[in-house]
Write a protein that holds these residues in place. Sequence first.
Motif: not given
Length: 94
Positions: A20, A23-25, A27-28, A72
């Motif tokens: 989790e 997640k941002s990584m 998406e980027r 993360g």
Amino acid sequence: MIIIAGYTWTDAEKRDGSVEAFKSMVERARAYDGCVDFSISADAVDPERVNLFECWRDQATLDAWRKVARGGPRGKPREVAVSLYRTNKSEKPF
């Protein structure tokens, strides 16, 4: 084409939180020019395994991504089995 694939092992109770946290990584990376695919996911069978997969158009794209990638958690997994593969060919598998 550059493929980075493999897995890491972490404590079962930390695995889902670790996935989790990336997640941002993910998406980027998927939105980054030259990224063909990017995934950090929990294994369907082993509760301690995190699967890693990246596919990049070329080395220059991967190098550029590495300069801006922020990931993360900084904790160290128990074991890492990840390799980089280079190929100049892709084809449909079926």
